[in-house]
Design a protein around this motif. Structure first.
Motif, mmCIF file in Angstrom:
data_model
loop_
_atom_site.group_PDB
_atom_site.id
_atom_site.type_symbol
_atom_site.label_atom_id
_atom_site.label_comp_id
_atom_site.label_asym_id
_atom_site.label_seq_id
_atom_site.Cartn_x
_atom_site.Cartn_y
_atom_site.Cartn_z
ATOM 1 N N THR A 29 0.854 -1.185 0.000
ATOM 2 C CA THR A 29 0.000 0.000 0.000
ATOM 3 C C THR A 29 0.888 1.232 0.000
ATOM 4 O O THR A 29 1.785 1.355 0.824
ATOM 5 N N PHE A 30 0.632 2.158 -0.944
ATOM 6 C CA PHE A 30 1.460 3.363 -0.980
ATOM 7 C C PHE A 30 0.679 4.629 -0.661
ATOM 8 O O PHE A 30 1.247 5.696 -0.498
ATOM 9 N N TYR A 31 -0.642 4.525 -0.530
ATOM 10 C CA TYR A 31 -1.442 5.680 -0.133
ATOM 11 C C TYR A 31 -2.780 5.168 0.374
ATOM 12 O O TYR A 31 -3.358 4.249 -0.200
ATOM 13 N N THR A 32 -3.263 5.746 1.448
ATOM 14 C CA THR A 32 -4.543 5.359 2.025
ATOM 15 C C THR A 32 -5.286 6.622 2.412
ATOM 16 O O THR A 32 -4.691 7.572 2.924
ATOM 17 N N LYS A 33 -6.589 6.601 2.185
ATOM 18 C CA LYS A 33 -7.401 7.765 2.526
ATOM 19 C C LYS A 33 -8.760 7.283 3.009
ATOM 20 O O LYS A 33 -9.378 6.432 2.384
ATOM 21 N N VAL A 34 -9.229 7.831 4.127
ATOM 22 C CA VAL A 34 -10.567 7.530 4.621
ATOM 23 C C VAL A 34 -11.522 8.520 3.965
ATOM 24 O O VAL A 34 -11.311 9.730 4.020
ATOM 25 N N ILE A 35 -12.563 7.985 3.322
ATOM 26 C CA ILE A 35 -13.528 8.839 2.635
ATOM 27 C C ILE A 35 -14.945 8.471 3.052
ATOM 28 O O ILE A 35 -15.186 7.389 3.590
ATOM 29 N N ASN A 36 -15.868 9.368 2.794
ATOM 30 C CA ASN A 36 -17.267 9.108 3.065
ATOM 31 C C ASN A 36 -17.713 7.916 2.235
ATOM 32 O O ASN A 36 -17.361 7.801 1.060
ATOM 33 N N THR A 37 -18.490 7.061 2.816
ATOM 34 C CA THR A 37 -18.877 5.825 2.143
ATOM 35 C C THR A 37 -19.743 6.066 0.915
ATOM 36 O O THR A 37 -19.880 5.198 0.065
ATOM 37 N N ASN A 38 -20.334 7.255 0.788
ATOM 38 C CA ASN A 38 -21.162 7.562 -0.372
ATOM 39 C C ASN A 38 -20.416 8.367 -1.437
ATOM 40 O O ASN A 38 -20.985 8.703 -2.463
ATOM 41 N N ALA A 39 -19.161 8.683 -1.196
ATOM 42 C CA ALA A 39 -18.374 9.441 -2.181
ATOM 43 C C ALA A 39 -17.914 8.517 -3.301
ATOM 44 O O ALA A 39 -17.628 7.345 -3.069
ATOM 45 N N ARG A 40 -17.844 9.044 -4.499
ATOM 46 C CA ARG A 40 -17.284 8.261 -5.596
ATOM 47 C C ARG A 40 -15.777 8.230 -5.450
ATOM 48 O O ARG A 40 -15.145 9.224 -5.108
ATOM 49 N N ASP A 41 -15.179 7.100 -5.740
ATOM 50 C CA ASP A 41 -13.725 6.937 -5.629
ATOM 51 C C ASP A 41 -12.964 7.899 -6.525
ATOM 52 O O ASP A 41 -11.857 8.306 -6.199
ATOM 53 N N VAL A 42 -13.561 8.249 -7.645
ATOM 54 C CA VAL A 42 -12.858 9.005 -8.673
ATOM 55 C C VAL A 42 -12.288 10.329 -8.175
ATOM 56 O O VAL A 42 -11.224 10.747 -8.606
ATOM 57 N N VAL A 43 -12.958 10.985 -7.240
ATOM 58 C CA VAL A 43 -12.464 12.282 -6.783
ATOM 59 C C VAL A 43 -11.195 12.150 -5.941
ATOM 60 O O VAL A 43 -10.539 13.138 -5.649
ATOM 61 N N HIS A 44 -10.827 10.938 -5.589
ATOM 62 C CA HIS A 44 -9.645 10.708 -4.759
ATOM 63 C C HIS A 44 -8.475 10.088 -5.525
ATOM 64 O O HIS A 44 -7.393 9.923 -4.977
ATOM 65 N N VAL A 45 -8.688 9.750 -6.784
ATOM 66 C CA VAL A 45 -7.645 9.108 -7.593
ATOM 67 C C VAL A 45 -6.415 10.002 -7.725
ATOM 68 O O VAL A 45 -5.286 9.574 -7.489
ATOM 69 N N ILE A 46 -6.610 11.253 -8.095
ATOM 70 C CA ILE A 46 -5.486 12.168 -8.309
ATOM 71 C C ILE A 46 -4.725 12.405 -7.011
ATOM 72 O O ILE A 46 -3.492 12.491 -7.016
ATOM 73 N N ASP A 47 -5.446 12.481 -5.879
ATOM 74 C CA ASP A 47 -4.780 12.647 -4.571
ATOM 75 C C ASP A 47 -3.716 11.580 -4.359
ATOM 76 O O ASP A 47 -2.584 11.880 -4.002
ATOM 77 N N GLY A 48 -4.090 10.334 -4.547
ATOM 78 C CA GLY A 48 -3.158 9.243 -4.299
ATOM 79 C C GLY A 48 -1.999 9.216 -5.271
ATOM 80 O O GLY A 48 -0.879 8.860 -4.901
ATOM 81 N N LEU A 49 -2.255 9.591 -6.512
ATOM 82 C CA LEU A 49 -1.183 9.582 -7.506
ATOM 83 C C LEU A 49 -0.175 10.702 -7.276
ATOM 84 O O LEU A 49 1.014 10.538 -7.510
ATOM 85 N N LEU A 50 -0.651 11.836 -6.790
ATOM 86 C CA LEU A 50 0.238 12.990 -6.628
ATOM 87 C C LEU A 50 0.791 13.163 -5.218
ATOM 88 O O LEU A 50 1.856 13.749 -5.047
ATOM 89 N N HIS A 51 0.074 12.682 -4.200
ATOM 90 C CA HIS A 51 0.449 13.023 -2.831
ATOM 91 C C HIS A 51 0.939 11.853 -1.976
ATOM 92 O O HIS A 51 1.038 11.987 -0.764
ATOM 93 N N HIS A 52 1.224 10.721 -2.596
ATOM 94 C CA HIS A 52 1.805 9.627 -1.812
ATOM 95 C C HIS A 52 3.231 10.039 -1.442
ATOM 96 O O HIS A 52 3.880 10.790 -2.159
ATOM 97 N N GLU A 53 3.688 9.589 -0.333
ATOM 98 C CA GLU A 53 5.024 9.981 0.135
ATOM 99 C C GLU A 53 5.972 8.788 0.096
ATOM 100 O O GLU A 53 6.585 8.427 1.091
ATOM 101 N N THR A 54 6.055 8.187 -1.090
ATOM 102 C CA THR A 54 6.932 7.031 -1.269
ATOM 103 C C THR A 54 7.933 7.338 -2.369
ATOM 104 O O THR A 54 7.844 8.367 -3.038
#
Length: 147
Positions: free
Chosen positions: A36-61
């Motif tokens: 696992t290189f990035y983890t984010k807790v999100i609202n269970t009703n949120a679409r995953d898509v709005v968090h894709v860019i976060d993980g690609l740009l803001h992982h600290e690995t």
């Protein structure tokens, strides 16, 4: 992964798709090395898509992410285009592909094996206008280079 939350929480919400009670979703990015290189807790009703860019740009690995896979919930046309502009290959697994509208840069007839799936040709003028709107605000921050 969805987890139940028994206390009041910012991300806890009910979703009948997952049963009764409130919960949250833990969105994990897993590398091809099964880490696992990035983890984010999100609202269970949120679409995953709005968090894709976060993980690609803001992982600290130290991983050099080149390609990203998602299911249908992690896909929109906008994220597809944005990942391309950011230099990532985006490979969503799309459910009900035959029901989706797909477009080609050229004429659909230029792609005989895909022609039946392609609805129309992409309007390149719209893409150029969007790029102009995106790039222009950033140009005020760039320093001129000396020839």
């Amino acid at each position: 992964m969805r987890v139940q939350i028994g206390v009041s929480s910012l991300h806890a919400d009910a979703n009948p798709h997952y049963g009764t009670g409130k919960g949250a979703t833990i969105y994990r990015f897993v590398s091809d090395q099964f880490s696992t290189f990035y983890t984010k807790v999100i609202n269970t009703n949120a679409r995953d898509v709005v968090h894709v860019i976060d993980g690609l740009l803001h992982h600290e690995t130290d991983l050099a992410i080149e390609e990203h896979y998602t299911d249908t919930a992690g896909y929109t046309d906008q994220v597809f285009g944005l990942t391309h502009l950011l230099g990532f290959r985006f490979a969503p697994r799309l459910r009900d592909l035959a029901d989706s509208k797909l477009y080609a840069i050229g004429k659909p007839s230029d792609f005989p094996k895909l022609e039946k799936l392609l609805s129309s040709q992409i309007n390149k003028k719209i893409i150029q206008e969007i790029l102009r709107l995106i790039i222009k605000p950033f140009s005020i921050f760039s320093k001129p280079t000396l020839g």
